[in-house]
Design an enzyme around this catalytic site. Structure first.
Site, short mmCIF file in Angstrom:
data_model
loop_
_atom_site.label_atom_id
_atom_site.label_comp_id
_atom_site.label_asym_id
_atom_site.label_seq_id
_atom_site.Cartn_x
_atom_site.Cartn_y
_atom_site.Cartn_z
N HIS A 72 -24.93 29.78 5.86
CA HIS A 72 -23.89 29.81 4.82
C HIS A 72 -24.28 28.98 3.59
CE1 HIS A 72 -20.56 31.97 6.55
NE2 HIS A 72 -20.34 31.13 7.53
N GLU A 103 -18.72 25.24 7.02
CA GLU A 103 -19.97 25.12 6.28
C GLU A 103 -19.91 24.37 4.96
OE1 GLU A 103 -18.20 28.00 6.74
OE2 GLU A 103 -18.25 29.24 4.94
N ASN A 104 -18.95 23.47 4.75
CA ASN A 104 -18.84 22.76 3.47
C ASN A 104 -20.23 22.38 2.94
OD1 ASN A 104 -15.94 22.50 4.06
ND2 ASN A 104 -16.68 21.12 5.64
N GLU A 139 -23.95 27.88 10.28
CA GLU A 139 -23.42 27.11 9.14
C GLU A 139 -24.51 26.85 8.10
OE1 GLU A 139 -20.39 27.26 9.20
OE2 GLU A 139 -19.99 27.43 11.34
N ALA A 148 -16.83 25.27 13.52
CA ALA A 148 -17.51 24.48 12.51
C ALA A 148 -17.19 25.05 11.14
CB ALA A 148 -19.02 24.53 12.74
N1 BES Z 1 -16.40 29.52 7.77
C1 BES Z 1 -16.21 29.47 9.18
C2 BES Z 1 -15.16 28.49 9.62
C3 BES Z 1 -13.76 29.02 9.46
C4 BES Z 1 -13.28 29.92 10.35
C5 BES Z 1 -12.96 28.60 8.43
C6 BES Z 1 -12.01 30.42 10.22
C7 BES Z 1 -11.70 29.09 8.29
C8 BES Z 1 -11.22 30.00 9.18
C9 BES Z 1 -17.50 29.07 9.88
O1 BES Z 1 -18.65 29.38 9.19
C10 BES Z 1 -17.55 29.81 11.17
O2 BES Z 1 -17.64 31.01 11.14
N2 BES Z 1 -17.52 29.11 12.27
C11 BES Z 1 -17.55 29.72 13.58
C12 BES Z 1 -18.82 29.40 14.29
C13 BES Z 1 -19.79 30.52 14.32
C14 BES Z 1 -21.00 30.21 15.15
C15 BES Z 1 -19.24 31.86 14.67
C16 BES Z 1 -16.41 29.14 14.38
O3 BES Z 1 -15.70 28.31 13.84
O4 BES Z 1 -16.23 29.56 15.49
ZN ZN Z 2 -19.15 31.34 9.22
#
Ligand code: BES
Ligand code: ZN
Length: 993
Positions: free
Chosen positions: A422, A385-386, A419, A383
């Protein structure tokens, strides 16, 4: 659960149904231009600054005096340069920096500080059918100094026309500027355009920078990209975005650094049939656009708050949605494909409850009028977090009662809580630069537990934290190829690799440690100070420490938080604390814990603390009938001592495992702890039991304690029924079983484990009942037994699989995935075909994921090979799932070798398909080596990784080093421990006969 993002690679998206038949070049050249010549980016970029001026004059010559002799010369020179360039690119395409880059005048990964953006007006005309975008961006910039050039990020796009207008202090254009903007020089590597200017800009002045651009996007899951899906046999296309970390520059030219915050507006053209058009802010109006017969609309959105480019998002689709308004007045909506419209309620409820919770925790209202959450059919991360428009993988947002299993349900809530955290930590207050990414991700990975705990207290999230986060981070950070939480970033390639276990899980674990040390009130107050002070601004790690220090001071117990936490964020690794009891005293010493102490130490990082830590140490001891607790702050410079009654029964360090360290004891104390586990484990908290187990196994693997220490504890699983320590033990056994996979010891080891686990299986039964954690525990246990090759479990799976095929299965949702895997594993080709057909036709994201996993459980090498190639072709398996599919096959004992050979033989194709998304290969490579422990196979893999090392981007190099070390660790472990294990098992098994 919060491990580094479940990214799948990809830069490529539209898998199955990729449309574009025209080549990129054909499409580009067919686009209308504004009369200026479009330069092929590499051609222009190849030139140095002064020769670019020459080139540019040549280009104008083409336009204005075609017949002139000079132009002919230029055309000839141009053609020559073009041929030369193609030759250079072809020659150098494998090297890390292509030849083009050396001509790019700006060498720094950071943009010049002379230009600051304030506001972007983005105008986009996407063609979803042809996956083509035309756009214009108008940026208000402030000038600091007198630069005669502008560097802006732009990647894989044509910059067609660029112009500067001077503005007055009320942001009115005073006049078209007399500063002429020269044609851009492009850097593919930096993703940047360099515009020379005919004159220096004026210090302190404001300009409007207008750039028009075009690109097409038939590949990739980043920037503004398009995914296809079928609805009632009609192909639909959705346009959506993924900008983090550095792909906003693929969507529109921008100053793509987190610190360069600005306000954004968007105007976007879309077909009337695409009725859902979303941006970070609510829409302000929709009006007809262009030729009425085309039924196109122009939607305009409100201006965003001041924010970073990586948080910009927009979506064009035909989705359905459900909406509610939180108690504090935010409108929350969940969107999904219409066919999945009945799976959105959990997400809505979780967000509805969690937004007000965070508002109160952080003492700051959610600042936007709305929060949209959208399930995207092909999405690289879990996911994103936009701000105001969070995008998810379908399986991370959608939940169907009676179909989705409990662990997935929990995952959905956790991702939402992550998210949403964030929105404050990351969006409102953002790190200055990617070297402090952990401030975003480590913090959100901690808050995801706090937020989920508030939504579902009965899920015991704070104990689950240690299984999914602390243990994972402790394992990863015990390799000498680790890195500090805060690391300098030298190259764009390194940014993606920062989204790793250290940033996420170690980051979260050290936040938990400081939370525990400061106490709830000070921690919360400190966060409130931090967020309020830095709202709409950017920070570095020390700003967080300062806010926490102030909160502790206000509470009359000042803690120098920075001094303490620098030990944990600026050097890699963590301490092993050893307790030595001497009458009424405990002597405490520390040393760095490494799983493979004899391995070559990394020379990539040095520690100014010499691998010593300031440790907030806690302990609990038993004086019968009670336990007592205490704490001390261990200095990095000298050993510590504390008093205990001389007759304590046992002592245990690291209460609740809230600290990021391991603890060792003398043999007597280990024995006493083992006895407690075996005879009266309720005397200790579940988290303490789990921490003893995890420490014992890892200390054994590091050759710090005898085999008996962890192995004598295994028996306690006969009585343990709490999810957290039980699963901790299983995880450790899975490692040992995995490396013994092809060893003669394997059979005895698995037989022994089945004996230990049979009581738990009898107690838990195969009925999918009980509370949340019991259901998850049962699932983990049955899965363990199935992978163990346990005959009864395999039979259960095979029998129930027959019923499943007949549509009469009674297996509950938490066991059904294991039954399906077992059915495929024990079944015939027709059984595999059955599940494969189910996979292809299923519309429920969580179930599709189960079925995909099940098809990788087959023992048929031909099918496994076919599946591996399908991950390159993406006819049925979406590109978002390609890398995970290969990983599942690594976990299948029959598949491990096949997949390893596949990766080695098809490296170039994999790199081409998934390589532009670094996360993918950085995840795949360590997985490839995680189970290898045979010397012959390890030799081939090591040799292979070694040959690839030089030619891969920096982030992947780190992954290769880790994978190499993990492989050596496995081989060494089996070498020195096998004989001991053999003896111990023989005794155990003969005793039980
Ligand atoms: N900001 C990240 C998404 C992301 C990850 C963007 C890698 C660019 C590169 C988001 O907040 C995130 O960490 N998502 C996790 C989910 C979370 C529950 C650990 C994911 O994508 O697995
Ligand atoms: Zn994250």
């Amino acid at each position: 659960m919060s491990s580094a993002p479940y990214r799948n690679l990809e830069e490529d998206l539209i898998s199955v149904d990729s449309a574009g038949s025209q080549s990129d070049a054909a499409k580009f050249s067919s686009q209308p231009t504004d009369g200026k010549r479009e330069y092929n980016v590499e051609v222009v970029g190849m030139d140095d600054l002064s020769s670019n001026n020459r080139f540019r004059r040549g280009a104008e010559g083409l336009k204005y005096s075609r017949k002139c002799m000079l132009s002919i010369i230029f055309i000839t020179v141009f053609a020559f340069l073009l041929i030369l360039l193609v030759a250079i690119i072809a020659h150098g395409s494998n090297s890390k920096e292509s030849a083009v880059e050396s001509f790019f005048p700006w060498k720094d990964i950071r943009l010049p500080t002379s230009i600051k953006p304030q506001q972007y007006d983005i105008f986009l005309v996407p063609d979803l059918t042809h996956q083509f975008v035309m756009g214009n961006v108008s940026i208000i910039i402030h000038v600091n100094g007198t630069p005669n050039f502008i560097v802006i990020h732009a990647k894989n796009m044509m910059l067609n026309h660029t112009q500067l207008n001077e503005m007055d202090s009320s942001f009115k254009v005073v006049s078209p500027s007399d500063v002429e903007v020269k044609s851009p020089i492009m850097s593919e590597h930096l993703g940047a355009a360099y515009f020379g200017l005919s004159k220096n800009l004026k210090d302190g002045s404001i300009y409007q920078l207008n750039i028009s651009f075009t690109y097409n996007r038939t590949e990739g899951l980043s920037g503004f990209y398009f995914s296809k899906y079928q609805e009632d046999n009609v192909t639909k296309v959705i346009g959506s975005t993924q900008m983090e970390p550095i792909d906003a520059r693929r969507a529109f030219p921008c100053f793509d650094e987190p610190q360069l915050r600005a306000n954004f507006t968007l105007k976007i053209v879309h077909d009337a049939s695409n009725d859902v058009v979303l941006f970070n802010t609510p829409k302000s109006k929709t009006e007809p656009f262009g030729d009425a017969s085309r039924k196109r609309l122009l939607t305009t959105f409100e201006t965003t708050l001041s924010m970073s480019t990586y948080l910009v998002a927009f979506v064009i689709c035909e989705f359905s949605n459900i909406t509610t308004t939180t108690s504090s007045g935010t409108q929350v909506s969940v969107f999904s494909r219409r066919e999945e419209g009945d799976q959105m309620q959990l997400a809505l409820d979780a967000a509805n409850k969690t937004i007000p919770f965070y508002e109160s925790y952080f003492q700051l209202p959610y600042p936007l009028p709305k929060q949209d959450m959208v399930a995207i059919p092909n999405f690289a991360a879990g996911a994103m977090e936009n701000w105001g428009l969070i995008l998810y993988r379908e399986s991370a947002l959608l939940f169907k009662e009676g179909v989705t299993r409990a662990y997935r349900q929990q995952y959905v809530v956790v991702v939402i809580a992550h998210e949403l955290a964030h929105q404050w930590f990351g969006n409102l207050v953002t790190m200055k630069w990617w070297d402090d990414l952990w401030l975003n991700e480590g913090f959100a990975s901690y808050m995801e537990y706090v937020g989920t705990d508030n939504f579902r207290p009965e899920w015991n999230m704070m104990d689950q934290f240690i299984v999914d986060t602390t243990h994972e981070a402790l394992a990863r950070d015990a390799l000498s190829e680790s890195h500090p939480i805060s690391v300098e970033i030298r190259d764009p390639d390194e940014i993606g690799a920062r989204f790793d276990t250290i940033t996420y899980s170690k980051g979260a674990a050290v936040i938990r440690m400081i939370h525990d040390y400061l106490g709830q009130d000070v921690f919360e107050k400190g966060l409130q100070i931090y967020l309020k002070r830095h709202a709409y601004n950017n920070t570095q790690t020390s700003d967080l420490w300062e806010a926490l220090r102030e909160a502790s001071e206000a509470n009359d117990k000042e803690v120098d938080v920075k001094d303490l936490m620098d030990y944990w964020t600026l050097q890699m690794g963590y301490p092993l604390v050893t307790f030595k009891k001497d009458k009424g005293k405990i002597h405490v010493t520390q040393e760095q814990f490494l799983i493979y102490p004899s391995g070559a130490p990394t020379d990539a990082y040095t520690s100014k603390f010499n691998y010593k830590w300031k440790i907030p140490l806690t302990y609990t001891y038993y004086t019968g009938p009670n336990t007592q607790s205490g704490s001390i702050l261990v200095s990095p410079d000298e050993d510590a001592v504390f008093d205990v009654p001389s007759d304590i029964g046992w002592i245990k360090g690291n209460v609740n495992q809230s600290g990021f360290y391991r603890v060792n004891y003398n043999a007597d104390n280990w024995k006493a702890l083992t006895t407690v586990l075996l005879t009266d484990h309720g005397k200790m908290q579940p988290a303490d039991r789990a921490s003893i187990i995890d420490d014992a196994f890892h200390l054994f693997r590091a050759q710090k304690v005898d085999l008996e220490v962890p192995f004598e504890m295994i028996d306690y699983l006969k009585h343990e029924r709490h999810y957290v320590p039980f699963v901790t033990t299983l995880d450790n056994l899975i490692y040992i079983r995995g490396v013994l996979q092809f060893h003669k010891l394997y059979d005895n080891f698995t037989i022994y484990l089945e004996g230990v686990l049979s009581q738990a299986m009898t107690d838990l039964t195969m009925e999918d009942t009980g509370d949340h954690l019991k259901k998850i525990l049962r699932g983990r246990l049955v899965d363990f037994l199935l992978n163990n090759g346990h005959p009864e479990t395999l039979k259960w799976a095979a029998d129930n699989f027959v019923a499943y095929k007949n549509g009469s299965s009674t297996v509950g949702v938490n066991l059904a995935p294991i039954m399906k895997c077992g059915g495929v594993r024990t079944g015939r080709e027709e059984d595999w075909n059955f599940v494969w057909e189910q996979f292809k036709s299923n519309k429920i994201a969580s179930e599709k994921y189960v079925l995909l996993r099940a098809v990788t459980c087959t023992r048929d090498p031909a099918i496994l090979t076919w599946l591996l190639f399908e991950c390159l072709e993406n006819r049925y398996i979406r590109s978002q799932d390609g890398i995970s599919t290969i990983q599942y096959i690594f976990e299948n004992p029959v598949g491990a070798n096949i997949a390893t050979n596949f990766v080695m033989e098809n490296w170039d194709q994999l790199a081409e398909k998934y390589g532009s998304d670094l996360f993918a290969l950085t995840r795949l490579v360590p997985k490839m080596t995680s189970w290898i422990s045979g010397e012959v196979q390890s030799f081939h893999v090591l040799e292979f990784l070694n040959t690839k090392y030089e030619s891969v981007p920096l982030g992947l190099q780190t992954a290769i080093l880790q994978a190499t070390e993990q492989l050596e660790v496995n081989v060494e472990f089996v070498k020195w421990s096998a004989e001991k294990m053999e003896q111990w098992l023989a005794e155990k098994l003969s005793a039980s006969m």
